[in-house]
Scaffold this motif. Structure first.
Motif, PDB file in Angstrom:
ATOM      1  N   LYS A  15       0.790  -1.053  -0.124  1.00 26.12           N
ATOM      2  CA  LYS A  15      -0.084   0.172   0.006  1.00 26.12           C
ATOM      3  C   LYS A  15       0.847   1.224   0.095  1.00 26.12           C
ATOM      4  N   TRP A  16       0.338   2.368  -0.187  1.00 24.99           N
ATOM      5  CA  TRP A  16       0.967   3.690  -0.307  1.00 24.99           C
ATOM      6  C   TRP A  16       1.062   4.076   1.241  1.00 24.99           C
ATOM      7  N   THR A  17       2.153   4.774   1.595  1.00 27.75           N
ATOM      8  CA  THR A  17       2.415   5.424   2.717  1.00 27.75           C
ATOM      9  C   THR A  17       3.343   6.497   2.612  1.00 27.75           C
ATOM     10  N   VAL A  18       2.976   7.468   3.508  1.00 26.48           N
ATOM     11  CA  VAL A  18       3.760   8.654   3.682  1.00 26.48           C
ATOM     12  C   VAL A  18       5.105   8.679   4.353  1.00 26.48           C
ATOM     13  N   GLY A  55       7.880  13.435   5.072  1.00 28.13           N
ATOM     14  CA  GLY A  55       6.927  14.049   4.227  1.00 28.13           C
ATOM     15  C   GLY A  55       6.748  14.609   3.202  1.00 28.13           C
ATOM     16  N   GLN A  56       7.860  14.383   2.551  1.00 30.03           N
ATOM     17  CA  GLN A  56       8.250  14.982   0.921  1.00 30.03           C
ATOM     18  C   GLN A  56       8.195  13.654  -0.101  1.00 30.03           C
ATOM     19  N   SER A  57       7.738  12.566   0.465  1.00 26.34           N
ATOM     20  CA  SER A  57       7.627  11.493  -0.575  1.00 26.34           C
ATOM     21  C   SER A  57       6.518  10.510   0.042  1.00 26.34           C
ATOM     22  N   ILE A  58       6.202   9.792  -1.122  1.00 25.66           N
ATOM     23  CA  ILE A  58       5.023   8.615  -0.562  1.00 25.66           C
ATOM     24  C   ILE A  58       5.744   7.426  -1.249  1.00 25.66           C
ATOM     25  N   SER A  84      -5.911   4.019  -5.051  1.00 29.64           N
ATOM     26  CA  SER A  84      -5.731   4.827  -3.663  1.00 29.64           C
ATOM     27  C   SER A  84      -5.760   6.302  -4.002  1.00 29.64           C
ATOM     28  N   ALA A  85      -6.440   7.045  -3.147  1.00 28.13           N
ATOM     29  CA  ALA A  85      -6.334   8.538  -3.270  1.00 28.13           C
ATOM     30  C   ALA A  85      -4.981   9.176  -2.662  1.00 28.13           C
ATOM     31  N   ILE A  86      -4.156   8.536  -2.113  1.00 24.69           N
ATOM     32  CA  ILE A  86      -2.917   8.900  -1.658  1.00 24.69           C
ATOM     33  C   ILE A  86      -1.951   9.585  -2.618  1.00 24.69           C
ATOM     34  N   PRO A  87      -1.745   8.711  -3.712  1.00 24.72           N
ATOM     35  CA  PRO A  87      -1.014   9.493  -4.841  1.00 24.72           C
ATOM     36  C   PRO A  87      -1.608  10.864  -5.353  1.00 24.72           C
ATOM     37  N   GLY A  88      -2.893  10.891  -5.670  1.00 17.00           N
ATOM     38  CA  GLY A  88      -3.330  12.100  -6.158  1.00 17.00           C
ATOM     39  C   GLY A  88      -3.229  13.429  -5.404  1.00 17.00           C
ATOM     40  N   GLU A  89      -3.580  12.943  -3.879  1.00 19.81           N
ATOM     41  CA  GLU A  89      -3.427  13.956  -2.882  1.00 19.81           C
ATOM     42  C   GLU A  89      -1.921  14.637  -2.923  1.00 19.81           C
ATOM     43  N   PHE A  90      -1.096  13.497  -3.110  1.00 17.78           N
ATOM     44  CA  PHE A  90       0.500  14.069  -2.850  1.00 17.78           C
ATOM     45  C   PHE A  90       0.735  14.811  -3.868  1.00 17.78           C
TER      46      PHE A  90
END
Length: 194
Positions: A51-54, A58-61, A160-166
């Motif tokens: 899964k995606w994690t920050v 905080g500057q990458s996923i 996942s929504a994480i890459p788009g938000e990042f």
């Protein structure tokens, strides 16, 4: 006078020619030995539990299995003008190699140019594009992705929504969205009221 000049020029030209000597002691080699060895392509990793994690900075996923080395990362370089997204595929490579890294999903196909890069003690694939580049839209939807690197298999990435938000965060120069700030302020006010 011209007639006598031509033979002299021809003689000088022939004298300047250097005749190669005949090879001495030729050597025979097997064509199989000359070809060298070819590395077997890597199998596609099992991404069922990934899964995606920050990242801590905080500057990458990172996309990977918790506690393990990430399979892929997206990093934002806010100090670049304009900000850039670095796409990193954590697979061993050799200096000087280049490739196209296609990512398919969310109704589009994007191809990113990646180079062998030495970073954090590893040779890996890395490419950079401006955060505003439209090819990054492949990451902004919520559908499944397939990222294939020749010789390194395919990554099947659950939606996942994480890459788009990042990517949106990076495009805004690292600014926190107003809605998030309002929610945090509201939570603080509620805590004070209790």
């Amino acid at each position: 006078m011209r007639c006598s000049l031509v033979p002299i020029v021809l003689i000088l030209a022939l004298a300047a020619c250097d005749r190669p000597e005949a090879p001495v002691g030729g050597q025979r080699i097997s064509l199989d030995d000359a070809r060298g060895t070819v590395e077997e392509p890597l199998a596609s990793p099992d991404t069922k539990d990934a899964k995606w994690t920050v990242a801590k900075n905080g500057q990458s996923i990172d996309f990977g299995i918790e506690g393990g080395k990430p399979f892929m990362s997206l990093s934002c370089k806010l100090k670049d003008a304009p900000p850039t997204i670095h796409i990193i595929r954590h697979v061993t490579t050799r200096p000087g190699e280049k490739a196209l890294f296609p990512v398919i999903g969310n109704g589009m196909i994007s191809r990113f140019k990646v180079d062998a890069t030495l970073a954090d003690g590893e040779w890996r694939w890395e490419g950079a594009v401006p955060a505003e580049d439209g090819s990054l839209e492949v990451f902004t939807g919520r559908r499944e992705l397939e990222a294939t690197l020749p010789g390194a298999g395919s990554l099947m990435i659950e939606g996942s929504a994480i890459p788009g938000e990042f990517i949106d965060w990076c495009r805004k120069g690292g600014a926190v969205a107003k809605a998030v700030e309002k929610e945090e302020d509201k939570a603080v006010e509620e805590m004070k009221a209790e």
